[in-house]
Design an enzyme around this catalytic site. Structure first.
Site, PDB file in Angstrom:
ATOM      1  N   LYS A   1     -17.384   2.398  -1.821  1.00  0.00           N
ATOM      2  CA  LYS A   1     -16.861   3.753  -1.658  1.00  0.00           C
ATOM      3  C   LYS A   1     -17.784   4.724  -2.383  1.00  0.00           C
ATOM      4  O   LYS A   1     -17.922   4.667  -3.603  1.00  0.00           O
ATOM      5  CB  LYS A   1     -15.440   3.829  -2.223  1.00  0.00           C
ATOM      6  CG  LYS A   1     -14.709   5.130  -1.947  1.00  0.00           C
ATOM      7  CD  LYS A   1     -13.257   5.005  -2.405  1.00  0.00           C
ATOM      8  CE  LYS A   1     -12.441   6.227  -2.040  1.00  0.00           C
ATOM      9  NZ  LYS A   1     -11.026   6.066  -2.436  1.00  0.00           N
TER      10      LYS A   1
ATOM     11  N   ASP B   1       2.934   7.693  -4.044  1.00  0.00           N
ATOM     12  CA  ASP B   1       2.465   7.980  -2.688  1.00  0.00           C
ATOM     13  C   ASP B   1       2.421   6.708  -1.848  1.00  0.00           C
ATOM     14  O   ASP B   1       1.456   6.464  -1.123  1.00  0.00           O
ATOM     15  CB  ASP B   1       1.084   8.638  -2.738  1.00  0.00           C
ATOM     16  CG  ASP B   1       0.693   9.273  -1.402  1.00  0.00           C
ATOM     17  OD1 ASP B   1       1.597   9.552  -0.584  1.00  0.00           O
ATOM     18  OD2 ASP B   1      -0.512   9.477  -1.165  1.00  0.00           O
TER      19      ASP B   1
END
Length: 486
Positions: free
Chosen positions: A45, A142
């Site tokens: 990433k 979340d």
């Protein structure tokens, strides 16, 4: 060409061969890669211009730190973070994750033939990872299908802790958030209406219930168009809250709104979800209770009869709450350079030798002051007097007499000094009880044999074990493969 575009001047990039870009977003780019030395596949990433906005940089720092502290088979693992070329000026960060093939959102979207055994095993892993997280007093905040990675062997892992927070109270509650922006469809009703100033892990348990319902039906349970519509959908199924539940709501405006709502009776779950296992429906009903006090904890949910024959407390570890010292930066105003230095320090956790040198350097820096301390001044003055007295003795002059005398003052400890031992003890006690076998050098309270047994719990047993060996359900059918990563 792809590697040149993906990497900049990071020296460690040479040990990875980029295969393809598997995701893009405002955060940067994710690419799958292979390490020629090990043959293993990873996801890298790349986060660009991390320090452009301090708030974004703090969020990334928080997530990276949490993933290091929460090592567990059901939480995505950071394998490595590449060392920046320049400590003071780096802008990009390269984080190496384990490669996962898809996410639960895609799995539920493209597979219409998932079995009850799939649902059971998916939910078991999710709750097991959440139990570990909540025991550390961490709230994910979340949870949704897109934030649950999946592989073709039905292994799932919780990811994306960018909105996660740590509670530093004795119980994992009493947390007030003004920045809560999680996906509405999976948001607990108390968050939709700002019912309270303090929240508990029950907000995550509501999200788990919504995800479970989506597994069972193949579609979102409460797809609200806005906050008001969201609460309408919730009360359409669960009915309007009872007077006792209303009395617990501190927000007067929210309490008045719900009190004035048209009276609704709850819909029987057997009507809403026909042809679903009654045992599964009972657990679902517990998870999406309107009152957070009525929802089970992750540990309690794992003990539900729905998981009979699969659950095993020996494979469901907890850990000590995270120390305040790990997140002391949250309590002070940080500049861009402050966050950059904190980020560099966190990156060094994946470079042990350099971390040791860095810490030794800090000790050397702390031992030298820009201005001499009172003790240093005394030593210098004492040395000067001794030298002066030696000169006088050589000339047979009388010794120098002091005009005034005083005793050294007793040092008064500040509150910080007094609490340093207890804080240190707290930090020491916050050791991870369980560590996945992928990181054998990490301190752990389990033997290698025990750790291996815990990791094997990622493989389902009894009812769900049949899923892995069944000729009728191949791995490719279990997960519609579409590369994804946190």
């Amino acid at each position: 060409m792809l590697e040149k575009e993906f990497f900049t001047e990071y020296g460690e990039a040479s040990q990875y061969q980029i295969q393809e870009v598997v995701g893009k977003g405002s955060y940067g780019v994710v690419a799958s890669a292979e390490c020629p030395h090990t043959g293993g596949k990873v996801a890298i990433k790349k986060m660009t211009n991390v320090f452009e906005h301090v708030s974004d940089a703090i969020r990334i720092l928080r997530e990276i730190k949490l993933l290091r502290l929460l090592r567990h088979p059901d939480i995505v693992e950071i394998k490595h973070i590449m060392l920046p070329p320049c400590r003071k000026e780096f802008k990009d960060i390269y984080v190496v994750f384990e490669l996962m093939e898809s996410d639960l959102h895609h799995v539920l979207k493209v597979n219409d033939d998932l079995t009850p055994q799939h649902h059971q095993f998916f939910l078991y892993q999710l709750l097991r990872g959440l139990k570990f997280m909540h025991s550390a007093h961490v709230f994910h905040r979340d949870l949704k299908p897109k934030n649950i990675l999946a592989n073709a062997d039905c292994k799932i892992k919780i990811c994306d802790l960018g909105l996660a927070r740590v509670s530093f109270t004795d119980s994992p509650s009493a947390v007030f958030w003004t920045d809560y922006v999680a996906t509405r469809w999976y948001r607990a009703p108390e968050l939709c209406g700002s019912f309270y100033s303090n929240y508990t892990p029950a907000i995550d348990m509501w999200s788990v219930g919504c995800i479970f319902a989506e597994m069972l039906t193949g579609k979102p349970l409460f797809p609200g168009k806005n906050v008001v519509h969201q609460l309408e959908l919730v009360t359409d199924l669960l009915g309007t809250p009872s007077p006792i539940t209303l009395s617990r709501i501190r927000n007067e405006k929210a309490r008045k709104y719900l009190g004035n709502m048209r009276r609704k009776d709850p819909v029987p779950f057997t009507h809403k979800f026909p042809n679903i296992d009654p045992v599964a429906l009972k657990l679902l009903q517990r998870l999406i209770a309107f009152d957070p006090k009525d929802r089970p904890s992750a540990e309690e949910a794992l003990a539900d009869p729905y998981f009979q024959g699969l659950a095993n407390v020996d494979y469901e570890p907890s850990r000590q709450p995270i120390s305040k010292l790990e997140f002391e930066f949250e309590r002070r105003k940080l500049t861009r350079d402050d966050v950059r230095e904190l980020m560099y320090r966190e990156i060094l956790e994946y470079h042990p030798q350099m971390l040791q040198e860095y810490l030794q350097g800090e000790e050397n820096i702390n031992s030298h002051f820009l201005y001499p301390s009172g003790v240093d001044q005394f030593k210098q003055e004492f040395a000067r007097l001794e030298e002066h007295n030696d000169d006088e003795e050589e000339h047979n002059s009388p010794p120098h007499q002091r005009k005034y005398t005083s005793l050294p003052r007793e040092r008064v400890c500040s509150s910080e000094d007094e609490g340093s031992d207890s804080v240190h003890a707290q930090s020491s006690s916050a050791s991870v009880v369980f560590t996945p076998p992928q990181t054998p050098n990490t301190a752990t309270g389990l033997s290698s044999q025990k750790a291996s047994q815990v990791d094997k719990a990622a493989t389902p047993v009894k009812r769900s074990a049949c899923l892995m060996r069944s000729d009728s359900i191949c791995a490719s059918r279990c997960v519609g493969v579409s590369s994804a990563v946190s």
